[in-house]
Design a protein around this motif. Sequence first.
Motif, PDB file in Angstrom:
ATOM      1  N   SER A 247       0.811  -1.207   0.000  1.00 37.55           N
ATOM      2  CA  SER A 247       0.000   0.000   0.000  1.00 37.55           C
ATOM      3  C   SER A 247       0.845   1.257   0.000  1.00 37.55           C
ATOM      4  O   SER A 247       0.397   2.304  -0.451  1.00 37.55           O
ATOM      5  CB  SER A 247      -0.955   0.023   1.196  1.00 37.55           C
ATOM      6  OG  SER A 247      -0.246  -0.229   2.377  1.00 37.55           O
ATOM      7  N   SER A 248       2.078   1.174   0.489  1.00 35.29           N
ATOM      8  CA  SER A 248       2.863   2.401   0.574  1.00 35.29           C
ATOM      9  C   SER A 248       3.260   2.906  -0.802  1.00 35.29           C
ATOM     10  O   SER A 248       3.383   4.117  -1.009  1.00 35.29           O
ATOM     11  CB  SER A 248       4.102   2.191   1.436  1.00 35.29           C
ATOM     12  OG  SER A 248       4.989   1.301   0.810  1.00 35.29           O
ATOM     13  N   VAL A 249       3.437   2.002  -1.744  1.00 30.91           N
ATOM     14  CA  VAL A 249       3.837   2.459  -3.085  1.00 30.91           C
ATOM     15  C   VAL A 249       2.705   3.239  -3.770  1.00 30.91           C
ATOM     16  O   VAL A 249       2.933   4.357  -4.246  1.00 30.91           O
ATOM     17  CB  VAL A 249       4.315   1.274  -3.959  1.00 30.91           C
ATOM     18  CG1 VAL A 249       4.633   1.743  -5.367  1.00 30.91           C
ATOM     19  CG2 VAL A 249       5.531   0.632  -3.344  1.00 30.91           C
ATOM     20  N   PRO A 250       1.489   2.695  -3.812  1.00 29.76           N
ATOM     21  CA  PRO A 250       0.413   3.506  -4.407  1.00 29.76           C
ATOM     22  C   PRO A 250       0.172   4.813  -3.657  1.00 29.76           C
ATOM     23  O   PRO A 250      -0.110   5.837  -4.280  1.00 29.76           O
ATOM     24  CB  PRO A 250      -0.818   2.600  -4.314  1.00 29.76           C
ATOM     25  CG  PRO A 250      -0.300   1.232  -4.168  1.00 29.76           C
ATOM     26  CD  PRO A 250       1.027   1.336  -3.508  1.00 29.76           C
TER      27      PRO A 250
ATOM     28  N   LEU B 174       6.292  -3.429  -7.999  1.00 31.09           N
ATOM     29  CA  LEU B 174       5.312  -2.375  -7.746  1.00 31.09           C
ATOM     30  C   LEU B 174       5.841  -1.021  -8.160  1.00 31.09           C
ATOM     31  O   LEU B 174       5.122  -0.195  -8.734  1.00 31.09           O
ATOM     32  CB  LEU B 174       4.956  -2.326  -6.263  1.00 31.09           C
ATOM     33  CG  LEU B 174       3.851  -3.258  -5.797  1.00 31.09           C
ATOM     34  CD1 LEU B 174       3.773  -3.245  -4.285  1.00 31.09           C
ATOM     35  CD2 LEU B 174       2.527  -2.847  -6.399  1.00 31.09           C
ATOM     36  N   GLN B 175       7.105  -0.785  -7.863  1.00 34.85           N
ATOM     37  CA  GLN B 175       7.684   0.510  -8.191  1.00 34.85           C
ATOM     38  C   GLN B 175       7.779   0.699  -9.693  1.00 34.85           C
ATOM     39  O   GLN B 175       7.542   1.795 -10.213  1.00 34.85           O
ATOM     40  CB  GLN B 175       9.070   0.651  -7.546  1.00 34.85           C
ATOM     41  CG  GLN B 175       8.984   0.907  -6.056  1.00 34.85           C
ATOM     42  CD  GLN B 175      10.310   0.660  -5.358  1.00 34.85           C
ATOM     43  OE1 GLN B 175      11.334   0.460  -6.010  1.00 34.85           O
ATOM     44  NE2 GLN B 175      10.296   0.679  -4.044  1.00 34.85           N
ATOM     45  N   VAL B 176       8.137  -0.363 -10.390  1.00 35.11           N
ATOM     46  CA  VAL B 176       8.182  -0.279 -11.851  1.00 35.11           C
ATOM     47  C   VAL B 176       6.798   0.045 -12.386  1.00 35.11           C
ATOM     48  O   VAL B 176       6.629   0.889 -13.265  1.00 35.11           O
ATOM     49  CB  VAL B 176       8.696  -1.597 -12.463  1.00 35.11           C
ATOM     50  CG1 VAL B 176       8.474  -1.622 -13.959  1.00 35.11           C
ATOM     51  CG2 VAL B 176      10.159  -1.795 -12.148  1.00 35.11           C
ATOM     52  N   GLY B 177       5.796  -0.623 -11.815  1.00 33.85           N
ATOM     53  CA  GLY B 177       4.433  -0.383 -12.277  1.00 33.85           C
ATOM     54  C   GLY B 177       3.924   1.009 -11.972  1.00 33.85           C
ATOM     55  O   GLY B 177       3.131   1.564 -12.723  1.00 33.85           O
TER      56      GLY B 177
ATOM     57  N   SER C  91      -9.885  -3.501  -8.083  1.00 31.27           N
ATOM     58  CA  SER C  91      -9.674  -2.128  -7.675  1.00 31.27           C
ATOM     59  C   SER C  91      -8.291  -1.870  -7.099  1.00 31.27           C
ATOM     60  O   SER C  91      -7.757  -0.794  -7.247  1.00 31.27           O
ATOM     61  CB  SER C  91     -10.717  -1.732  -6.637  1.00 31.27           C
ATOM     62  OG  SER C  91     -10.599  -2.619  -5.531  1.00 31.27           O
ATOM     63  N   HIS C  92      -7.719  -2.823  -6.460  1.00 25.49           N
ATOM     64  CA  HIS C  92      -6.484  -2.509  -5.750  1.00 25.49           C
ATOM     65  C   HIS C  92      -5.269  -2.838  -6.593  1.00 25.49           C
ATOM     66  O   HIS C  92      -4.777  -2.018  -7.326  1.00 25.49           O
ATOM     67  CB  HIS C  92      -6.452  -3.262  -4.426  1.00 25.49           C
ATOM     68  CG  HIS C  92      -5.468  -2.679  -3.472  1.00 25.49           C
ATOM     69  ND1 HIS C  92      -5.504  -1.373  -3.046  1.00 25.49           N
ATOM     70  CD2 HIS C  92      -4.389  -3.212  -2.874  1.00 25.49           C
ATOM     71  CE1 HIS C  92      -4.507  -1.158  -2.219  1.00 25.49           C
ATOM     72  NE2 HIS C  92      -3.819  -2.258  -2.103  1.00 25.49           N
ATOM     73  N   HIS C  93      -4.778  -4.002  -6.467  1.00 23.37           N
ATOM     74  CA  HIS C  93      -3.681  -4.348  -7.366  1.00 23.37           C
ATOM     75  C   HIS C  93      -3.920  -5.733  -7.933  1.00 23.37           C
ATOM     76  O   HIS C  93      -4.703  -6.497  -7.409  1.00 23.37           O
ATOM     77  CB  HIS C  93      -2.327  -4.287  -6.653  1.00 23.37           C
ATOM     78  CG  HIS C  93      -2.369  -4.866  -5.287  1.00 23.37           C
ATOM     79  ND1 HIS C  93      -2.359  -4.092  -4.161  1.00 23.37           N
ATOM     80  CD2 HIS C  93      -2.414  -6.147  -4.856  1.00 23.37           C
ATOM     81  CE1 HIS C  93      -2.398  -4.863  -3.104  1.00 23.37           C
ATOM     82  NE2 HIS C  93      -2.427  -6.115  -3.488  1.00 23.37           N
TER      83      HIS C  93
END
Lengths: 332, 239
Positions: free
Chosen positions: A115-118, A299-302, B66-68
């Motif tokens: 969650s921290s990345v988004p 996640l960071q790449v995305g 919705s989330h990932h």
Amino acid sequence: MRSRSSSKPEVADRQGTAATERRSGIVWAVVVLALILRGSLAIVFGSAVVENWSTIFISLVLQAFPFLVLGVVVSAAISALVPASLLARIVPKRPSVAVGTAGLAGALLPGCECSSVPVAGRLVDRGVPAAAALTFLLAAPAINPVVMVSTAVAFPGRPEMVAARFAASLLAALVVGAIWSRFASGERLRSRLRAYHEHSHGRAFVSVAVSDFIQAGGFLALGAMLVATIQTLVPRTILSSVGGHGVASVATMAALAVVLSICSEADAFVAAGLTHFSLSSRLTFLVVGPMVDIKLVALQVGTFGRRFAWRFAPLTLAVSIAASVLVGRLVL
Amino acid sequence: MKDGDRADIVIIAGMCSLLVALTDALFRYLRPGMRPFLIAAGAVLVALGVAAALLDRRSGEKEASSHHRPSRVGWLVLAPIVVGLAFDPGALGSYAVMQASSGQITEIDFDLEAHLETHSLHGQIPQLQLLEFAWATYDREAQELLRDTPVRLVGFIAHIDGDEPFLARLQMGCCAGDAFPSTVRLEGVERPLDDDTWVEVTGTLDPRATRLNDDGSPVMVVTALREVKEPKQPYEFLR
């Protein structure tokens, strides 16, 4: 734009066909099979090795569960109920202050790395300086209260482990933020997040919580399996020599942390299970894990793009290892 | 992974947590103090899973993810459930003792003399935990006391070093995942005993050998030994 289906017969019709599409039934089939084979499997495959492995595996997962559930619930609540705009208003605009504030804000918000990345992405979208958002991205999963408590529980009688984790993680987050602010503040960071339709708060909460638990739980199980394998099958002599030796043990722990991608609420228990390794090398595991791992990099790449990740991940890895070794030497 | 599967997994995970938390199985894996937390976690998971399943059913159409993106690693949550249901593994035993890192003696703050006095009031032989007996190896006063005073120890047999039996019991840090052993070499035991047999031994500390080999195990001169049932709480904890 998706419109809500309003006519009843239509919904009922869809429900009839959709029911089989919604679940594969594999879950219940697997459980029933396990129950049927109970007893007979143990006779065929049961041995001291299998039992030892299984007990360690289950024990680590169960021990972490309460903390994982707590972290997931709070994090889902925050992401479903607290809009990023509110967070953006709290963080000051001046880079130097922003970085420090962001780091400490991380101490308040329980959030899995996922969650921290988004959240950081949305902060950036709303004008928060990139360095501050990134500091928050690194600090929040590492030093929030749930993680600190779980670390205290995982290492009973060793409060210095909690202090060391807090200090080293905060230090690493601040240093990375400071470096980014100094050398990369010129470029603009933009997230690739699309605005998604906000469902009702309740629905968003449940959906996020379930998703997060499944993913985090999966990685936890993976990590616990690996520890069980290490502790059961690797000869003790090898473990002791690697675990005791300074450079080798730190490098092994850092590598494990990157590969395992365990949620920060649970990784303390996995680290506690690696009893052959020194405390300070396990500190490295705990500091590196929430900041750099395969899942995070993906996640960071995305969210921020490949170019970003190429520079951010190695920087974070180096700084987090250095911070953990330094603090480990001083405190542990 | 479909939405329904996710809800199912969460429900099952919650139910299994509750199952362990509400039975004696808890003592094989965790400290007893964790019981309320595991119950809470299990209850929350079941509630969450049921909510997800109900919400899922109510919406006729497939909700946008919705989330990932859900990844396949999530299926691994089933692994501990399957392993637990299929194998029902017991508490750690002699295998773990062999694999443990050596040389860990717990430093304890323990008034041995008072304990021995209190527990021998009616002529009974006082019982000690293995970790307390093992600690005596390093504490001079404790050593003297235990040379003269017979005590009872309960543990399981492990053959760590050669043919002589050791008495062992595991101590938990946070959970069974980090358990480490206390071991006592038994002297004067004639009959052969299998690994992982639970016994109660009565004896005194051997005055000659307080540190033996590298494992630092104390030696007990055994005067009586009998087999016992595995205690409900197989691990030891600091008092």
